[in-house]
Motif scaffolding. Sequence first.
Motif, PDB file in Angstrom:
ATOM      1  N   PRO A  48       0.809  -1.221   0.000  1.00 37.87           N
ATOM      2  CA  PRO A  48       0.000   0.000   0.000  1.00 37.87           C
ATOM      3  C   PRO A  48       0.845   1.274   0.000  1.00 37.87           C
ATOM      4  CG  PRO A  48      -0.971  -1.611   1.463  1.00 37.87           C
ATOM      5  CD  PRO A  48       0.361  -2.166   1.030  1.00 37.87           C
ATOM      6  N   GLY A  49       1.926   1.282   0.763  1.00 37.47           N
ATOM      7  CA  GLY A  49       2.803   2.450   0.789  1.00 37.47           C
ATOM      8  C   GLY A  49       3.452   2.713  -0.565  1.00 37.47           C
ATOM      9  N   GLU A  50       3.899   1.661  -1.233  1.00 31.36           N
ATOM     10  CA  GLU A  50       4.485   1.817  -2.570  1.00 31.36           C
ATOM     11  C   GLU A  50       3.442   2.309  -3.569  1.00 31.36           C
ATOM     12  OE1 GLU A  50       7.897  -1.705  -2.327  1.00 31.36           O
ATOM     13  OE2 GLU A  50       5.875  -2.204  -3.031  1.00 31.36           O
ATOM     14  N   THR A  51       2.219   1.807  -3.427  1.00 31.28           N
ATOM     15  CA  THR A  51       1.134   2.253  -4.306  1.00 31.28           C
ATOM     16  C   THR A  51       0.906   3.742  -4.142  1.00 31.28           C
ATOM     17  OG1 THR A  51       0.050   0.092  -4.325  1.00 31.28           O
ATOM     18  CG2 THR A  51      -1.342   2.011  -4.783  1.00 31.28           C
ATOM     19  N   LEU A  52       0.801   4.189  -2.910  1.00 32.09           N
ATOM     20  CA  LEU A  52       0.554   5.615  -2.651  1.00 32.09           C
ATOM     21  C   LEU A  52       1.716   6.480  -3.113  1.00 32.09           C
ATOM     22  CD1 LEU A  52      -1.098   5.135   0.828  1.00 32.09           C
ATOM     23  CD2 LEU A  52      -2.240   5.980  -1.238  1.00 32.09           C
ATOM     24  N   ASP A  53       2.951   6.032  -2.863  1.00 33.47           N
ATOM     25  CA  ASP A  53       4.125   6.801  -3.297  1.00 33.47           C
ATOM     26  C   ASP A  53       4.177   6.933  -4.815  1.00 33.47           C
ATOM     27  OD1 ASP A  53       4.932   7.095  -0.653  1.00 33.47           O
ATOM     28  OD2 ASP A  53       6.474   5.524  -0.765  1.00 33.47           O
ATOM     29  N   GLU A  54       3.966   5.824  -5.523  1.00 37.77           N
ATOM     30  CA  GLU A  54       4.028   5.840  -6.987  1.00 37.77           C
ATOM     31  C   GLU A  54       2.887   6.666  -7.569  1.00 37.77           C
ATOM     32  OE1 GLU A  54       5.431   4.837 -10.935  1.00 37.77           O
ATOM     33  OE2 GLU A  54       6.312   5.197  -8.968  1.00 37.77           O
ATOM     34  N   ALA A  55       1.690   6.502  -7.026  1.00 39.59           N
ATOM     35  CA  ALA A  55       0.548   7.283  -7.519  1.00 39.59           C
ATOM     36  C   ALA A  55       0.772   8.774  -7.279  1.00 39.59           C
ATOM     37  CB  ALA A  55      -0.740   6.811  -6.865  1.00 39.59           C
ATOM     38  N   GLN A  56       1.299   9.154  -6.118  1.00 39.90           N
ATOM     39  CA  GLN A  56       1.548  10.572  -5.841  1.00 39.90           C
ATOM     40  C   GLN A  56       2.591  11.126  -6.798  1.00 39.90           C
ATOM     41  OE1 GLN A  56      -0.070  12.536  -3.048  1.00 39.90           O
ATOM     42  NE2 GLN A  56       0.437  13.826  -4.796  1.00 39.90           N
ATOM     43  N   ARG A  57       3.632  10.343  -7.057  1.00 36.12           N
ATOM     44  CA  ARG A  57       4.672  10.777  -7.998  1.00 36.12           C
ATOM     45  C   ARG A  57       4.059  11.046  -9.376  1.00 36.12           C
ATOM     46  NH1 ARG A  57       7.582   9.069 -12.029  1.00 36.12           N
ATOM     47  NH2 ARG A  57       6.788   6.946 -12.076  1.00 36.12           N
ATOM     48  N   LEU A  58       3.188  10.159  -9.814  1.00 40.51           N
ATOM     49  CA  LEU A  58       2.553  10.311 -11.124  1.00 40.51           C
ATOM     50  C   LEU A  58       1.576  11.484 -11.143  1.00 40.51           C
ATOM     51  CD1 LEU A  58       2.091   6.525 -11.820  1.00 40.51           C
ATOM     52  CD2 LEU A  58       3.561   8.091 -13.126  1.00 40.51           C
ATOM     53  N   LEU A  59       0.805  11.656 -10.080  1.00 43.64           N
ATOM     54  CA  LEU A  59      -0.106  12.801 -10.003  1.00 43.64           C
ATOM     55  C   LEU A  59       0.681  14.111 -10.053  1.00 43.64           C
ATOM     56  CD1 LEU A  59      -2.563  11.489  -7.267  1.00 43.64           C
ATOM     57  CD2 LEU A  59      -3.129  11.954  -9.675  1.00 43.64           C
ATOM     58  N   ASP A  60       1.774  14.173  -9.294  1.00 41.27           N
ATOM     59  CA  ASP A  60       2.598  15.383  -9.263  1.00 41.27           C
ATOM     60  C   ASP A  60       3.256  15.661 -10.612  1.00 41.27           C
ATOM     61  OD1 ASP A  60       1.918  15.688  -6.593  1.00 41.27           O
ATOM     62  OD2 ASP A  60       3.833  14.915  -5.833  1.00 41.27           O
ATOM     63  N   ALA A  61       3.496  14.607 -11.392  1.00 46.57           N
ATOM     64  CA  ALA A  61       4.110  14.748 -12.714  1.00 46.57           C
ATOM     65  C   ALA A  61       3.079  15.049 -13.801  1.00 46.57           C
ATOM     66  CB  ALA A  61       4.873  13.466 -13.067  1.00 46.57           C
ATOM     67  N   GLY A  62       1.810  15.227 -13.411  1.00 47.60           N
ATOM     68  CA  GLY A  62       0.768  15.526 -14.398  1.00 47.60           C
ATOM     69  C   GLY A  62       0.312  14.310 -15.174  1.00 47.60           C
TER      70      GLY A  62
END
Length: 160
Positions: A48-62
């Motif tokens: 779950p932590g990796e999911t949230l980290d990766e999703a946040q990175r992608l959201l922040d990257a547009g």
Amino acid sequence: MSAQKPFERDRDPAGRARNARPRDGLGRPLPHGAEGVERQPEGVERTPGETLDEAQRLLDAGKPFHAHEVFEDAWKSSAGPERALWKGLAQLAVGLTHAERGNARGAVSLLRRAADAVAPFRQNPPYGIDVDGLAGWAERLAEDLETGPHGVAQPPRLRG
């Protein structure tokens, strides 16, 4: 008269059809041969932590469409009540995708569904997810999209 050779579809190892067309940062197909954005690998198992980290990175990257794919992996690989949480987060990301593509109607529908889906987790939010903040963000963006012209939304913060 010669028979035409059928179009050869790209297939995964299990024989399921894939779409090999390049995509832009919002997941829209581009013409064959165009330069696209690297696709998000599907079926990746993450904590779950990796999911949230990766999703946040992608959201922040547009790249909300790509974040949707990350959440979809979590949703499809989970069971029990958390499955609804991951599905709601996937809907939130695809709602943002629709907003950025200019599809206000689709965005409003998905953002409201996302807010409703994550709301049951307000009392005991797992993994440090800012459920209140996300539900509020989705509702505010949906309201903004309904009331007039809109710009590109700032990505949500997944954790408080």
